[in-house]
Structures are given as C-alpha cells and as structure tokens.
Design a protein around this motif. Structure first.
Motif, PDB file in Angstrom:
ATOM      1  N   GLU A  18     -21.526  -7.176  20.476  1.00  0.00           N
ATOM      2  CA  GLU A  18     -21.912  -7.955  19.293  1.00  0.00           C
ATOM      3  C   GLU A  18     -20.769  -7.994  18.280  1.00  0.00           C
ATOM      4  O   GLU A  18     -20.471  -9.039  17.706  1.00  0.00           O
ATOM      5  N   PHE A  19     -20.120  -6.867  18.057  1.00  0.00           N
ATOM      6  CA  PHE A  19     -18.996  -6.830  17.123  1.00  0.00           C
ATOM      7  C   PHE A  19     -17.845  -7.699  17.630  1.00  0.00           C
ATOM      8  O   PHE A  19     -17.214  -8.423  16.860  1.00  0.00           O
ATOM      9  N   ARG A  20     -17.591  -7.641  18.938  1.00  0.00           N
ATOM     10  CA  ARG A  20     -16.526  -8.451  19.533  1.00  0.00           C
ATOM     11  C   ARG A  20     -16.835  -9.942  19.377  1.00  0.00           C
ATOM     12  O   ARG A  20     -15.967 -10.738  19.021  1.00  0.00           O
ATOM     13  N   HIS A  21     -18.084 -10.317  19.611  1.00  0.00           N
ATOM     14  CA  HIS A  21     -18.492 -11.718  19.462  1.00  0.00           C
ATOM     15  C   HIS A  21     -18.345 -12.170  18.010  1.00  0.00           C
ATOM     16  O   HIS A  21     -17.813 -13.249  17.747  1.00  0.00           O
ATOM     17  N   ALA A  22     -18.808 -11.355  17.081  1.00  0.00           N
ATOM     18  CA  ALA A  22     -18.730 -11.717  15.659  1.00  0.00           C
ATOM     19  C   ALA A  22     -17.282 -11.907  15.231  1.00  0.00           C
ATOM     20  O   ALA A  22     -16.972 -12.826  14.456  1.00  0.00           O
ATOM     21  N   LEU A  23     -16.392 -11.085  15.733  1.00  0.00           N
ATOM     22  CA  LEU A  23     -14.977 -11.235  15.411  1.00  0.00           C
ATOM     23  C   LEU A  23     -14.419 -12.513  16.041  1.00  0.00           C
ATOM     24  O   LEU A  23     -13.699 -13.272  15.383  1.00  0.00           O
ATOM     25  N   VAL A  25     -15.845 -15.321  16.738  1.00  0.00           N
ATOM     26  CA  VAL A  25     -16.294 -16.561  16.100  1.00  0.00           C
ATOM     27  C   VAL A  25     -16.137 -16.511  14.573  1.00  0.00           C
ATOM     28  O   VAL A  25     -16.746 -17.284  13.850  1.00  0.00           O
ATOM     29  N   ASN A  26     -15.312 -15.580  14.120  1.00  0.00           N
ATOM     30  CA  ASN A  26     -14.934 -15.462  12.704  1.00  0.00           C
ATOM     31  C   ASN A  26     -16.105 -15.197  11.754  1.00  0.00           C
ATOM     32  O   ASN A  26     -16.112 -15.673  10.623  1.00  0.00           O
ATOM     33  N   LEU A  27     -17.086 -14.426  12.221  1.00  0.00           N
ATOM     34  CA  LEU A  27     -18.178 -14.018  11.337  1.00  0.00           C
ATOM     35  C   LEU A  27     -17.819 -12.749  10.570  1.00  0.00           C
ATOM     36  O   LEU A  27     -18.417 -12.470   9.531  1.00  0.00           O
ATOM     37  N   ILE A  28     -16.878 -11.985  11.120  1.00  0.00           N
ATOM     38  CA  ILE A  28     -16.368 -10.795  10.447  1.00  0.00           C
ATOM     39  C   ILE A  28     -14.854 -10.768  10.601  1.00  0.00           C
ATOM     40  O   ILE A  28     -14.304 -11.410  11.491  1.00  0.00           O
ATOM     41  N   THR A  29     -14.210 -10.010   9.730  1.00  0.00           N
ATOM     42  CA  THR A  29     -12.753  -9.860   9.804  1.00  0.00           C
ATOM     43  C   THR A  29     -12.396  -8.742  10.770  1.00  0.00           C
ATOM     44  O   THR A  29     -13.254  -7.944  11.164  1.00  0.00           O
ATOM     45  N   GLN A  30     -11.123  -8.672  11.119  1.00  0.00           N
ATOM     46  CA  GLN A  30     -10.653  -7.584  11.989  1.00  0.00           C
ATOM     47  C   GLN A  30     -10.911  -6.230  11.329  1.00  0.00           C
ATOM     48  O   GLN A  30     -11.322  -5.280  11.987  1.00  0.00           O
ATOM     49  N   GLU A  31     -10.733  -6.159  10.033  1.00  0.00           N
ATOM     50  CA  GLU A  31     -10.970  -4.915   9.302  1.00  0.00           C
ATOM     51  C   GLU A  31     -12.449  -4.502   9.380  1.00  0.00           C
ATOM     52  O   GLU A  31     -12.766  -3.331   9.609  1.00  0.00           O
ATOM     53  N   GLN A  32     -13.345  -5.458   9.196  1.00  0.00           N
ATOM     54  CA  GLN A  32     -14.776  -5.158   9.308  1.00  0.00           C
ATOM     55  C   GLN A  32     -15.125  -4.723  10.729  1.00  0.00           C
ATOM     56  O   GLN A  32     -15.873  -3.769  10.930  1.00  0.00           O
ATOM     57  N   VAL A  78     -25.546 -10.219  13.012  1.00  0.00           N
ATOM     58  CA  VAL A  78     -26.161  -9.740  14.250  1.00  0.00           C
ATOM     59  C   VAL A  78     -27.212 -10.743  14.714  1.00  0.00           C
ATOM     60  O   VAL A  78     -28.121 -11.096  13.979  1.00  0.00           O
ATOM     61  N   ARG A  79     -27.054 -11.215  15.936  1.00  0.00           N
ATOM     62  CA  ARG A  79     -27.934 -12.252  16.484  1.00  0.00           C
ATOM     63  C   ARG A  79     -29.321 -11.700  16.789  1.00  0.00           C
ATOM     64  O   ARG A  79     -29.493 -10.518  17.072  1.00  0.00           O
ATOM     65  N   SER A  80     -30.305 -12.581  16.760  1.00  0.00           N
ATOM     66  CA  SER A  80     -31.704 -12.196  17.003  1.00  0.00           C
ATOM     67  C   SER A  80     -31.890 -11.535  18.351  1.00  0.00           C
ATOM     68  O   SER A  80     -32.601 -10.533  18.471  1.00  0.00           O
ATOM     69  N   ARG A  81     -31.259 -12.075  19.372  1.00  0.00           N
ATOM     70  CA  ARG A  81     -31.434 -11.490  20.707  1.00  0.00           C
ATOM     71  C   ARG A  81     -30.859 -10.084  20.773  1.00  0.00           C
ATOM     72  O   ARG A  81     -31.375  -9.223  21.477  1.00  0.00           O
ATOM     73  N   THR A  82     -29.800  -9.840  20.017  1.00  0.00           N
ATOM     74  CA  THR A  82     -29.230  -8.495  19.974  1.00  0.00           C
ATOM     75  C   THR A  82     -30.163  -7.551  19.239  1.00  0.00           C
ATOM     76  O   THR A  82     -30.377  -6.416  19.669  1.00  0.00           O
ATOM     77  N   LYS A  83     -30.746  -8.034  18.141  1.00  0.00           N
ATOM     78  CA  LYS A  83     -31.702  -7.205  17.402  1.00  0.00           C
ATOM     79  C   LYS A  83     -32.884  -6.816  18.278  1.00  0.00           C
ATOM     80  O   LYS A  83     -33.335  -5.675  18.258  1.00  0.00           O
ATOM     81  N   GLU A  84     -33.368  -7.761  19.074  1.00  0.00           N
ATOM     82  CA  GLU A  84     -34.480  -7.466  19.983  1.00  0.00           C
ATOM     83  C   GLU A  84     -34.068  -6.433  21.028  1.00  0.00           C
ATOM     84  O   GLU A  84     -34.825  -5.520  21.343  1.00  0.00           O
ATOM     85  N   GLY A  85     -32.870  -6.570  21.548  1.00  0.00           N
ATOM     86  CA  GLY A  85     -32.368  -5.609  22.525  1.00  0.00           C
ATOM     87  C   GLY A  85     -32.169  -4.232  21.920  1.00  0.00           C
ATOM     88  O   GLY A  85     -32.459  -3.216  22.550  1.00  0.00           O
ATOM     89  N   LEU A  86     -31.676  -4.210  20.682  1.00  0.00           N
ATOM     90  CA  LEU A  86     -31.495  -2.930  19.998  1.00  0.00           C
ATOM     91  C   LEU A  86     -32.835  -2.244  19.795  1.00  0.00           C
ATOM     92  O   LEU A  86     -32.949  -1.026  19.947  1.00  0.00           O
ATOM     93  N   GLU A  87     -33.833  -3.022  19.461  1.00  0.00           N
ATOM     94  CA  GLU A  87     -35.171  -2.459  19.274  1.00  0.00           C
ATOM     95  C   GLU A  87     -35.649  -1.812  20.571  1.00  0.00           C
ATOM     96  O   GLU A  87     -36.175  -0.701  20.559  1.00  0.00           O
TER      97      GLU A  87
END
Length: 94
Positions: A18-23, A25-32, A78-87
C-alpha cells in the motif's frame, strides 16, 4: 485462530504494498513513505523478536498493534480494499 505471526506477516506485506502504491501514484512523498515504512519495520521487528518462540501476545502488545492499525486505517491514501484486508488480518479473533 490463525497464528499471530502469520497475521503480522500478512499485514506487513499488505502495508508495504500500500505504501509503495501510494508513492507510485504520488499520494505521498518519498519522505512520508520512508516514515511509514520505518514505523512498520520498528513494530514488526519488535513483535518478531519478542514472540519468536511464542504464539500468544501480551495485552500491552495488542494495544501497540491495534493503535498502529487504527492510525493506518485513518490515513486518507489507504484504499478501501486494503482497509478491509487489514481488518481481516489484524482484528483480534474472538
């Protein structure tokens, strides 16, 4: 009940993706990304070391895990499908 270490491992893999995907598609910075990954690595390293020969977790460690879980599912990227999987992976099974 599934093995606790298996649940931690599945969660770790899911979050790294999830973190790799967010990075990507530019949803988070490399630092985040690095900060989120470092927090995850610190938690999982602690859990793996403390419980390398045990299946049962102590209450105080479940509190740490659940606090981290709550923090992650509250993040906007964090995408909905990831949240469901985390749950499925992290919630305490009764």
């Amino acid at each position: 009940m599934r093995d606790q270490k298996e649940r931690i491992n599945r969660m770790e893999l899911r979050l790294k993706n999830e973190f790799r995907h967010a990075l990507a598609v530019n949803l988070i910075t490399q630092e985040q990304h690095d900060k989120y990954l470092q927090e995850l690595n610190e938690l999982t390293a602690y859990i793996y070391e403390k419980y390398k020969n045990s299946l049962a977790f102590y209450d105080e460690d479940w509190i740490k895990i659940n606090n981290y879980y709550e923090k992650i599912v509250g993040l906007d990227f964090v995408r909905s499908r990831t949240k469901e999987g985390l749950e499925d992976d992290w919630l305490i099974e009764m």
